[in-house]
Design a protein around this motif. Structure first.
Motif, PDB file in Angstrom:
ATOM      1  N   VAL A   1      61.548  64.597  64.583  1.00 26.83           N
ATOM      2  CA  VAL A   1      61.291  63.456  65.451  1.00 26.83           C
ATOM      3  C   VAL A   1      62.164  63.590  66.689  1.00 26.83           C
ATOM      4  CG1 VAL A   1      61.236  60.947  65.624  1.00 26.83           C
ATOM      5  CG2 VAL A   1      60.800  62.044  63.420  1.00 26.83           C
TER       6      VAL A   1
ATOM      7  N   VAL B   1      51.117  58.015  62.335  1.00 27.88           N
ATOM      8  CA  VAL B   1      50.432  59.296  62.498  1.00 27.88           C
ATOM      9  C   VAL B   1      49.555  59.534  61.279  1.00 27.88           C
ATOM     10  CG1 VAL B   1      50.734  61.792  62.727  1.00 27.88           C
ATOM     11  CG2 VAL B   1      52.297  60.241  63.900  1.00 27.88           C
TER      12      VAL B   1
ATOM     13  N   VAL C   1      52.064  66.475  63.244  1.00 23.58           N
ATOM     14  CA  VAL C   1      53.170  65.942  62.434  1.00 23.58           C
ATOM     15  C   VAL C   1      54.406  66.826  62.503  1.00 23.58           C
ATOM     16  CG1 VAL C   1      51.634  64.767  60.820  1.00 23.58           C
ATOM     17  CG2 VAL C   1      52.329  67.133  60.352  1.00 23.58           C
TER      18      VAL C   1
ATOM     19  N   VAL D   1      57.046  64.834  66.234  1.00 23.93           N
ATOM     20  CA  VAL D   1      56.597  63.477  66.513  1.00 23.93           C
ATOM     21  C   VAL D   1      57.508  62.881  67.587  1.00 23.93           C
ATOM     22  CG1 VAL D   1      56.236  61.172  65.571  1.00 23.93           C
ATOM     23  CG2 VAL D   1      55.735  63.194  64.170  1.00 23.93           C
TER      24      VAL D   1
END
Length: 785
Positions: free
Chosen positions: A30, A86, A93, A96
């Motif tokens: 992330v 998502v 993925v 993100v």
């Protein structure tokens, strides 16, 4: 040995291969809109109907891993950012990206300021980032850590200097001046906290009375950052340290390194007095001025993320002392029983020393799942030292003609240490289980050549070669359970030690197996009140050099000698604590069997003062530890740390009688930290330490006190940081160490030239906005170089 290592490697990589073959996971990371990694983002896995299947946080590098194969949706939430959902299989993925929520950021101010001092179930944690100490260095930080007593360059915890020093739970393979120089070259802004572990869990080596763990931060955002620091320290003489630190964090690779160079001059002042039965007093003025040409300390580490579950770490550190040069002129006056000088002698000591030590290590960290991981750690250390001296003595004794005597000694030491260990852990929400083992082997050789020119060369009777070899097998298990208001932690460590020594044809062997249980209980009376109970058993094996029986002469009338039959010290430690918010009080009891230490004794027949490492019979300590922090507004923090207790040491004297040396004493440290200007990070801190008289074996040690002042400030938007440290303002940490029993009557005054000041300036460059987090390595080792 080779077969054992090959078998361990085969089992390890077999387990890794099998774990990778059966895993079926969703992995990714992330980031924010600047592509900077976000740590501790909440990730929730849901099925097609929106039911929650799994929940977790991203790690320090923004990575997440979902193991539930029925996952259809992933929801990401983080304070200050917009939530994002998502769909697995339809959207990206692996990376993100979250967008900032400006509405939230404009309205909410988040403050996460940890308490400066916090007591956990098995340790005291000193968080330094909100104090001016953060702009000093790691050595100054640990000397100011509550629970750590520092006199000169000597550290002790609850009266013991047997301390295992670790960085991020990994043993630092340096001791003495080498450890001090390395920590002085470690920037204080890299230190997150210092943990004082007086009753270490089973995971740690059983060696040592306490563990001092320095938690360094790790850059977890992408990019490069670095710094250059120059530090000038002035006491009687000047010392300058130039250091630089660099780190780079990429998606797969983390690289860091540091280097420091120190040169200058240090001083230590002693006055030794020996009073003999005939009424004579021999008084020696020993002033040691040491110049060091250059001391180099360096370290580097490379993390390679092979995949989201497997990380390889390769690193090393080293220390080189080019040369320490000392030319000492040491006068000794001999007083008769009427206190008049009737004889004297002067010693001229030309001393030269150098040293180099290197350590390399390799670690594999395998995560089988979010709560299971395996760590394999191995390292090797090599050390070489030389310590040579030429000693000329002018003798002027009453009733005898003046004469000169000369001797020279050449000391050298080679040490090699190899260690390999495995640690496995399962860390669930309410249960944690740890299991591990290690093997180590050390080989050391000490050579002493004694030259007496009157014998026209090498004196074989006073020369010596000492060989030392030690192997150690260790295994441990530890279990932690949380439920309702209770937390229970228990562990058991077993260690087998085999020792072989050889000195001029004399062979000695020791071997023993010991079990070391640990236990902790914590009960939450209320949200703010907690009760704790703990027990631990420890061992203190003697240093390799302490077992060397060779006589190492300081002058014609004084020498040091070790003991090849030294026994390991066993200690039992109990504590009962009560916490109210950040306040804590703890009752402690410690019993030590066969504690080993350096003592001195005099021989009247030869007028010789002998320093000898030996075991005393036993030691007992009982006391109270009180920690009381205060906070006044947002600008002033006060803290008091106080220890009060009773200690008794039992030892057999030179007359083979059992003596007791006891004392009731207190030790305390007060400090106040003030924020003068938050925007420029302008802080001021004042500390005061006091220790009442104490005992150590045959010694009685006088009281001391010390006051320090620290001020720090940032400039040019934190590109430049400056620090002023005024040490020992009143010069009051001088001590007198005395022995007085039977026919023993001697004392010496000691002062390590600690009064002075230091100014440091640090320039930062690169991505200074990068976030940090601590890096934990579940491997601790202890050497006794």
């Amino acid at each position: 040995m080779g077969r054992i290592i090959i078998l361990l490697c085969a089992l390890l990589f077999g387990a890794l291969t099998q774990a990778q073959s059966i895993s079926s996971t969703i992995k990714g990371k992330v980031v924010d809109n600047k592509k900077e990694l976000l740590a501790f983002v909440t990730v929730v896995a849901k099925d097609a109907q929106g039911n929650v299947l799994q929940s977790m946080y991203t790690d320090e590098q923004g990575n997440y891993e979902i193991t539930n194969t029925e996952t259809q949706q992933l929801e990401f939430t983080y304070i200050g950012f917009k939530s994002k959902v998502v769909t697995v299989g339809k959207e990206e993925v692996s990376v993100v990206e979250l967008l900032e929520d400006n509405a939230i950021l404009d309205e909410v101010v988040i403050k996460a300021k940890r308490p400066t001092i916090k007591r956990e179930i098995d340790r005291l944690v000193f968080n330094v980032q909100d104090t001016p100490l953060a702009t000093t260095n790691a050595w100054d930080i640990i000397k100011q850590t509550p629970g750590v007593t520092s006199i000169g360059d000597n550290l002790s915890i609850r009266g013991s200097q047997s301390i295992l020093v670790t960085i991020n739970d990994k043993k630092v393979m340096l001791t003495g001046d080498q450890l001090k120089d390395m920590l002085e070259g470690t920037d204080g802004t890299q230190v997150e906290a210092v943990e004082v572990i007086t009753n270490p869990p089973a995971k740690y080596e059983a060696q040592g009375n306490a563990v001092l763990n320095i938690k360094l931060k790790k850059n977890v955002n992408l990019g490069y950052k670095g710094s250059v620091t120059d530090r000038y320290k002035q006491a009687t003489y000047a010392v300058n340290t130039l250091s630089t630190q660099h780190s780079y964090t990429g998606e797969k690779i983390n690289l860091s390194g540091s280097y420091s160079f120190t040169n200058g001059t240090s001083a230590r002042y002693n006055e030794d007095n020996v009073i003999y039965e005939n009424g004579e007093r021999w008084s020696t003025d020993l002033t040691r001025i040491n110049k060091y040409r250059g001391r180099h300390s360096f370290q580097s580490e490379l993390d390679v993320k092979i995949d989201s579950t497997l990380t390889l770490t390769i690193g090393g550190n080293g220390y080189i002392n080019e040369q320490t040069k000392g030319d000492f002129v040491i006068p000794t006056l001999i007083y008769n029983k009427d206190n008049n000088v009737e004889s004297n002698y002067t010693t001229f000591n030309k001393k030269r020393a150098n040293m180099e030590t290197y350590t390399g290590y390799l670690m594999l960290d395998k995560k089988f799942s979010t709560d299971k991981k395996l760590l394999w750690s191995s390292y090797f250390t090599y050390e070489y030292q030389e310590d040579n001296q030429d000693v000329l003595t002018h003798l002027n004794f009453k009733g005898k003609p003046k004469e000169e005597r000369f001797f020279a000694t050449e000391n050298n030491q080679h040490t090699r240490l190899a260690v390999s260990g495995l640690d496995y852990s399962v860390d669930k929400e309410t249960i944690k289980w740890e299991l591990g083992g290690k093997y180590s082997i050390v080989k050391a050789q000490y050579g002493l050549d004694f030259f007496d020119y009157k014998l026209d060369g090498l004196n074989k009777d006073k020369s010596n070669i000492f060989d030392y070899q030690e192997i150690n097998w260790a295994g441990y298990t530890s279990f932690t359970k949380n439920w309702d208001k209770w937390q229970v932690k228990g562990g058991l460590r077993g260690e087998y030690t085999g020792i072989q020594t050889k000195s001029n044809g004399d062979n000695n062997t020791q071997s023993y197996f010991k079990l070391f249980p640990t236990a902790y209980v914590k009960y939450d009376v209320t949200e703010d009140q907690h009760l704790t109970l703990s027990y631990g058993k420890r061992i203190d094996r003697p240093s390799y050099s302490w077992m060397n029986p060779a006589k190492s002469y300081y002058n014609l009338f004084s020498y040091f000698q070790g003991d090849p039959d030294l026994k390991p010290m066993i200690s039992h430690n109990f504590s009962l604590g009560y916490d109210y918010k950040e306040w804590s009080i703890e009752a402690v009891y410690k019993r030590e069997i066969n504690p080993s230490m350096e003592i001195s004794y005099q021989e009247d027949d030869t007028n010789t003062l002998i320093y000898h490492y030996t075991n005393i019979d036993k030691r007992q300590q009982v006391g109270i530890v009180l920690n009381t922090p205060y906070k006044i507004g947002e600008w002033l923090v006060l803290n008091s740390y106080l220890t009060a207790g009773y200690q008794e040491d039992y030892f057999y004297g030179v007359d083979n009688k059992l003596y007791k040396n006891d004392v009731f004493g207190i030790y305390g440290r007060l400090f106040a930290s003030v924020d003068l200007h938050k925007k420029s990070n302008w802080k001021v801190m004042m500390t005061y330490s006091y220790s009442s008289p104490s005992v150590q074996g045959t010694f009685r040690i006088s009281s001391y006190q010390r006051t320090d002042f620290i001020m720090s400030r940032d400039f040019l938007q934190k590109k430049i940081s400056a620090n002023l440290y005024v040490y020992n303002i009143f010069g009051s940490d001088r001590q007198i160490i005395s022995t007085n029993y039977a026919n023993q009557n001697n004392y010496f005054k000691d002062y390590s030239d600690t009064q002075g000041f230091a100014i440091s300036v640090k320039y930062n460059f690169g991505n200074q906005k990068a976030k940090y987090s601590s890096k934990e390595i579940d491997m601790a080792e202890k050497d006794r170089l």
